[in-house]
Design a protein around this motif. Sequence first.
Motif, PDB file in Angstrom:
ATOM      1  N   THR A   1      -5.051  -7.578  -6.667  1.00 16.62           N
ATOM      2  CA  THR A   1      -6.009  -8.374  -5.773  1.00 16.62           C
ATOM      3  C   THR A   1      -6.952  -8.660  -6.375  1.00 16.62           C
TER       4      THR A   1
ATOM      5  N   TYR B   1      -0.919  -3.456  -8.855  1.00 17.13           N
ATOM      6  CA  TYR B   1      -1.909  -4.539  -6.866  1.00 17.13           C
ATOM      7  C   TYR B   1      -3.246  -4.600  -7.108  1.00 17.13           C
ATOM      8  N   ALA B   2      -4.304  -3.539  -7.581  1.00 16.07           N
ATOM      9  CA  ALA B   2      -5.338  -3.351  -7.690  1.00 16.07           C
ATOM     10  C   ALA B   2      -5.519  -4.650  -8.512  1.00 16.07           C
TER      11      ALA B   2
ATOM     12  N   ASP C   1      -8.259  -1.651   1.487  1.00 17.12           N
ATOM     13  CA  ASP C   1      -8.142  -1.414  -0.660  1.00 17.12           C
ATOM     14  C   ASP C   1      -7.912  -3.435  -0.590  1.00 17.12           C
ATOM     15  N   PHE C   2      -6.757  -3.292   0.110  1.00 18.37           N
ATOM     16  CA  PHE C   2      -7.141  -4.740  -0.517  1.00 18.37           C
ATOM     17  C   PHE C   2      -7.993  -5.872  -0.208  1.00 18.37           C
TER      18      PHE C   2
ATOM     19  N   LYS D   1       0.316   0.837  -7.924  1.00 22.14           N
ATOM     20  CA  LYS D   1      -0.930   0.884  -7.410  1.00 22.14           C
ATOM     21  C   LYS D   1      -1.106  -0.082  -8.503  1.00 22.14           C
TER      22      LYS D   1
ATOM     23  N   GLU E   1     -10.539   9.253   2.023  1.00 26.22           N
ATOM     24  CA  GLU E   1      -9.562   8.271   2.709  1.00 26.22           C
ATOM     25  C   GLU E   1      -9.041   8.482   3.904  1.00 26.22           C
TER      26      GLU E   1
ATOM     27  N   PRO F   1      -4.986  -0.017   9.045  1.00 25.23           N
ATOM     28  CA  PRO F   1      -3.898   0.849   7.483  1.00 25.23           C
ATOM     29  C   PRO F   1      -5.385   0.670   6.534  1.00 25.23           C
ATOM     30  N   LYS F   2      -5.544   2.138   5.697  1.00 27.54           N
ATOM     31  CA  LYS F   2      -5.664   1.983   4.641  1.00 27.54           C
ATOM     32  C   LYS F   2      -5.324   0.937   3.750  1.00 27.54           C
ATOM     33  N   SER F   3      -4.626   0.498   3.607  1.00 31.87           N
ATOM     34  CA  SER F   3      -3.961  -0.772   2.340  1.00 31.87           C
ATOM     35  C   SER F   3      -5.247  -1.887   2.625  1.00 31.87           C
TER      36      SER F   3
END
Length: 348
Positions: free
Chosen positions: A333, A329-330, A57-58, A326, A168, A52-54
Motif C-alpha cells: 500500500t 499489504y502495508a 490502515d490503507f 499484513k 485500535e 472499517p479499520k482496514s
Amino acid sequence: MSSDSDSSCGATNNGDTFLGLRIASVFIVWFCATAGTLFPVLARRSKWLRVPKSVFDFAKYFGSGVIIATAFIHLLSPALDALSSPCLAPGWSEYPYALALCLLSIFSIFILELIAFRWGTSKLEKVGLRHDPHGHFTGSHAAHGPEGAQTPPKEAGDVEQQSRSEEEDHGHHHHDHGHGHGHDSAASAQVIGIAILEFGVLLHSVLIGLTLAVDPDFKILFVVIVFHQTFEGLGLGSRLAFIELPPRYHFVPVVSALVYGLSTPVGIAVGLAVRSTYNPGSATASIVSGVLDSLSSGILIYTGLVELLAHEFLFNKEMMNASNKKLTYALGTMLFGCGVMALLGRWA
C-alpha cells in the motif's frame, strides 16, 4: 545566456486563457483538498459512520508513500531545476545549493526534535515518569503502560496489550491515573511533529497554487493538482486522525486539515491577483521557489523516513510481530501511494 533565456527571464506573458476555470479552481481545489484531509479525521471520530479499520490502515500507509514521493519528486527535483535556472547569476551553478538546503533542513529538524525530546524527558523525570522514544510514558516500577506505577510487573504486558487493543478499536482512549504530565508531554510532542509535517506541506501547496494560476498549460496541470492535493491531503489526514490528544487539544487535527485545504487556493488567488506582473521564470521567483522547495523537501524527507517509515514499521511492535500477509499489504500500500504520486510528477 541565449536571447531566448533572456526573454523568458524578463518577460511576463501569462495571458487570460481559461480565466473563468482558473477562478473556479480556487473553490474546486479547496473542496477536494479539504475533503481528502478531513475525511479520515471526522470518520475516525464519528459514532454513526462505521469505517472499517482496514480503510484507515490503507489511508495511513498510502499517505506515507505519498508524502515520501512528494519530498523527492515534487519538491527536491523542482528545487534543483529552479536553483540551476539560466536566469540566475553564474554563482548559483557552482554549488548544489538545493541539496545543501535540503540537508540543512533535515539536520535542523532533527536537532530541534532532539532538543525537544531531551527537554521533555527531563520534565517527565521530575514527576516520576520515564520516557520511551517509541511513545510510552512509564512509572519507575513498570515496563510499559500509563498505569505502570500501580501495576505489578507481571501484569504490565497485559495492560499494554489492553491499551493497544482499545486504541485500535475504540478511538485510542487514554487511562489517566495521575499521569497528566506525561499525557500533556506526549500530546505536545505529537502536535509539534504534525506541525513540522504540515509546515513542509503548506509551503509546497502555496507554491503549486501560485504556479497553477499563471501556467499557460492550465488544464493538464489543474487535473493533476486536484489529484495531487487530494492524495496529499489523505496522507496528512490519516496522520492527523491517529494522533493521541487530551480533550482540550481535539480541535488541532480539524484546524490543521482546514488550514491545509486553504493553502493551495490561497496560492491560486495570489497568483491570479499578480498574474499580469508575476513571471515564474524570473530570477527572483526561481530563487524563492527553489529555496522554499529545498527546505520543504528536507522536512518531508525527515518526517517520511523517520516518523512514518521507522516508527510505523521498525519501531512498531505490532507491525514487527504481524503476519507476513499484513506486512506485505502495508508495504504494498505504501509503495502504491509512492508510485501514484511519483507518476503525477510526470505532469506536475
